[in-house]
Write a protein that holds these residues in place. Structure first.
Motif, PDB file in Angstrom:
ATOM      1  N   PRO A 210       8.571   1.306  -6.184  1.00  0.00           N
ATOM      2  CA  PRO A 210       8.397  -0.067  -6.673  1.00  0.00           C
ATOM      3  C   PRO A 210       7.391  -0.874  -5.847  1.00  0.00           C
ATOM      4  O   PRO A 210       6.635  -1.673  -6.404  1.00  0.00           O
ATOM      5  CB  PRO A 210       9.812  -0.656  -6.569  1.00  0.00           C
ATOM      6  CG  PRO A 210      10.698   0.533  -6.774  1.00  0.00           C
ATOM      7  CD  PRO A 210       9.999   1.641  -6.026  1.00  0.00           C
ATOM      8  N   ALA A 211       7.327  -0.647  -4.538  1.00  0.00           N
ATOM      9  CA  ALA A 211       6.342  -1.351  -3.702  1.00  0.00           C
ATOM     10  C   ALA A 211       4.932  -0.891  -4.041  1.00  0.00           C
ATOM     11  O   ALA A 211       4.002  -1.701  -4.124  1.00  0.00           O
ATOM     12  CB  ALA A 211       6.636  -1.118  -2.216  1.00  0.00           C
TER      13      ALA A 211
ATOM     14  N   SER B 179       7.042  -6.365   3.785  1.00  0.00           N
ATOM     15  CA  SER B 179       8.199  -7.077   4.345  1.00  0.00           C
ATOM     16  C   SER B 179       9.049  -6.216   5.263  1.00  0.00           C
ATOM     17  O   SER B 179       9.723  -6.733   6.126  1.00  0.00           O
ATOM     18  CB  SER B 179       9.063  -7.640   3.220  1.00  0.00           C
ATOM     19  OG  SER B 179       9.704  -6.591   2.528  1.00  0.00           O
ATOM     20  N   GLY B 180       9.076  -4.930   5.052  1.00  0.00           N
ATOM     21  CA  GLY B 180       9.867  -4.060   5.904  1.00  0.00           C
ATOM     22  C   GLY B 180      11.266  -3.784   5.391  1.00  0.00           C
ATOM     23  O   GLY B 180      12.014  -3.050   6.023  1.00  0.00           O
TER      24      GLY B 180
ATOM     25  N   GLU C 144      -1.348   0.154   6.349  1.00  0.00           N
ATOM     26  CA  GLU C 144      -2.680  -0.362   6.680  1.00  0.00           C
ATOM     27  C   GLU C 144      -3.480  -0.657   5.419  1.00  0.00           C
ATOM     28  O   GLU C 144      -4.235  -1.629   5.368  1.00  0.00           O
ATOM     29  CB  GLU C 144      -3.417   0.612   7.588  1.00  0.00           C
ATOM     30  CG  GLU C 144      -2.844   0.654   8.993  1.00  0.00           C
ATOM     31  CD  GLU C 144      -3.440   1.744   9.864  1.00  0.00           C
ATOM     32  OE1 GLU C 144      -4.239   2.583   9.357  1.00  0.00           O
ATOM     33  OE2 GLU C 144      -3.091   1.774  11.052  1.00  0.00           O
ATOM     34  N   LEU C 145      -3.324   0.157   4.395  1.00  0.00           N
ATOM     35  CA  LEU C 145      -3.997  -0.091   3.119  1.00  0.00           C
ATOM     36  C   LEU C 145      -3.533  -1.417   2.523  1.00  0.00           C
ATOM     37  O   LEU C 145      -4.350  -2.211   2.055  1.00  0.00           O
ATOM     38  CB  LEU C 145      -3.706   1.058   2.143  1.00  0.00           C
ATOM     39  CG  LEU C 145      -4.296   0.933   0.744  1.00  0.00           C
ATOM     40  CD1 LEU C 145      -5.834   0.980   0.803  1.00  0.00           C
ATOM     41  CD2 LEU C 145      -3.771   2.044  -0.141  1.00  0.00           C
ATOM     42  N   TYR C 146      -2.239  -1.677   2.561  1.00  0.00           N
ATOM     43  CA  TYR C 146      -1.715  -2.953   2.079  1.00  0.00           C
ATOM     44  C   TYR C 146      -2.353  -4.115   2.842  1.00  0.00           C
ATOM     45  O   TYR C 146      -2.773  -5.100   2.246  1.00  0.00           O
ATOM     46  CB  TYR C 146      -0.195  -3.021   2.246  1.00  0.00           C
ATOM     47  CG  TYR C 146       0.615  -2.114   1.356  1.00  0.00           C
ATOM     48  CD1 TYR C 146       0.079  -1.466   0.251  1.00  0.00           C
ATOM     49  CD2 TYR C 146       1.959  -1.887   1.619  1.00  0.00           C
ATOM     50  CE1 TYR C 146       0.837  -0.647  -0.551  1.00  0.00           C
ATOM     51  CE2 TYR C 146       2.733  -1.067   0.822  1.00  0.00           C
ATOM     52  CZ  TYR C 146       2.166  -0.444  -0.267  1.00  0.00           C
ATOM     53  OH  TYR C 146       2.928   0.358  -1.064  1.00  0.00           O
ATOM     54  N   ARG C 147      -2.410  -3.981   4.161  1.00  0.00           N
ATOM     55  CA  ARG C 147      -2.994  -5.058   4.987  1.00  0.00           C
ATOM     56  C   ARG C 147      -4.456  -5.311   4.635  1.00  0.00           C
ATOM     57  O   ARG C 147      -4.889  -6.453   4.592  1.00  0.00           O
ATOM     58  CB  ARG C 147      -2.878  -4.711   6.463  1.00  0.00           C
ATOM     59  CG  ARG C 147      -1.527  -4.986   7.031  1.00  0.00           C
ATOM     60  CD  ARG C 147      -1.540  -4.903   8.544  1.00  0.00           C
ATOM     61  NE  ARG C 147      -0.177  -4.947   9.022  1.00  0.00           N
ATOM     62  CZ  ARG C 147       0.396  -4.010   9.747  1.00  0.00           C
ATOM     63  NH1 ARG C 147      -0.291  -2.949  10.129  1.00  0.00           N
ATOM     64  NH2 ARG C 147       1.644  -4.118  10.127  1.00  0.00           N
ATOM     65  N   ARG C 148      -5.212  -4.237   4.415  1.00  0.00           N
ATOM     66  CA  ARG C 148      -6.636  -4.399   4.058  1.00  0.00           C
ATOM     67  C   ARG C 148      -6.801  -5.187   2.766  1.00  0.00           C
ATOM     68  O   ARG C 148      -7.831  -5.797   2.537  1.00  0.00           O
ATOM     69  CB  ARG C 148      -7.322  -3.036   3.936  1.00  0.00           C
ATOM     70  CG  ARG C 148      -7.688  -2.414   5.261  1.00  0.00           C
ATOM     71  CD  ARG C 148      -8.696  -1.289   5.124  1.00  0.00           C
ATOM     72  NE  ARG C 148      -8.325  -0.236   4.208  1.00  0.00           N
ATOM     73  CZ  ARG C 148      -7.620   0.847   4.536  1.00  0.00           C
ATOM     74  NH1 ARG C 148      -7.186   1.020   5.758  1.00  0.00           N
ATOM     75  NH2 ARG C 148      -7.351   1.768   3.641  1.00  0.00           N
TER      76      ARG C 148
END
Length: 164
Positions: A108-109, A99-100, A89-93
Motif C-alpha cells: 500500500p505504501a 512515517s515508519g 531514499e527513493l521516497y525522500r528524493r
C-alpha cells in the motif's frame, strides 16, 4: 498525474487493514476505481469484523501472502535491509517522508508513492513478486486477488520466466 493514479491510491486503501476509514470510503472507491468493484462490492456487504478477520487470515499469517515487496525478492536476508534503505531514499528524493508505521516496501505504501509521483519503477521492479502474490491470492480464493489483478494490468507485460 498519470491516469492510473486514482487506481493506485484506491488499491492502496483496499490493501490496508479494513478499519472504519476504509468502510466509509467504499462508495467513493467503488465509483473512482471501477476495476476494484469485485473487492469493494464484497467489502460493502461483509460485516467489518468478518472483513478484518479475513484480512488477518490472508495477510498476517506467515509470508505466503506477504504485502512486503522486498520479501519476494530478497527473503529474510541482509540484502533485504539494503533494498529497504534504497526504497526509503527513493521516497525522500521525491519529497516524501516515510512515517515508519510500516516498512517502505509495504505494497500500500508503494502504491501510494506511485499514485503521487507517477513513477511505476518500484511496481515494475517487483513485478515478479506482485505476480506471485496475485497467483497465491487467486488460488486462496480471496477478493484481494482482484485488487492485484487491477494493479498488474496497468504494468508492462511481465518478462518470460516469471514464477507463478
Amino acid at each position: 498525474m498519470p491516469s492510473d493514479a486514482v487506481l493506485y491510491q484506491a488499491a492502496a486503501l483496499c490493501l490496508t487493514y479494513p478499519d472504519d476509514d476504509l468502510i466509509a470510503r467504499l462508495p467513493l472507491l467503488r465509483q473512482a476505481a471501477p476495476q476494484l468493484r469485485e473487492f469493494t462490492d464484497h467489502a460493502a456487504v461483509t460485516p467489518q469484523r468478518e472483513l478484518a478477520a479475513h484480512y488477518v487470515r490472508v495477510f498476517d499469517s506467515r509470508n505466503r501472502h506477504s504485502l512486503y515487496l522486498t520479501w519476494w525478492h530478497d527473503g529474510d536476508t541482509r540484502r533485504r535491509g539494503m533494498s529497504l534503505i534504497r526504497i526509503k531514499e527513493l521516497y525522500r528524493r521525491h519529497g516524501l517522508e516515510f512515517s515508519g508505521e510500516e516498512l517502505p516496501d509495504f505494497l500500500p505504501a508503494v502504491l501510494e508513492y506511485t499514485s503521487r509521483t507517477g513513477d511505476t519503477g518500484l511496481l515494475t521492479e517487483y513485478r515478479d513478486g506482485l505476480e506471485q502474490l496475485r497467483a497465491r491470492l487467486t488460488a486462496f480464493g480471496t477478493p484481494y486477488a482482484g485488487v492485484l489483478d487491477a494493479v498488474c494490468a496497468t504494468l508492462p507485460t511481465a518478462p518470460a520466466g516469471v514464477r507463478r
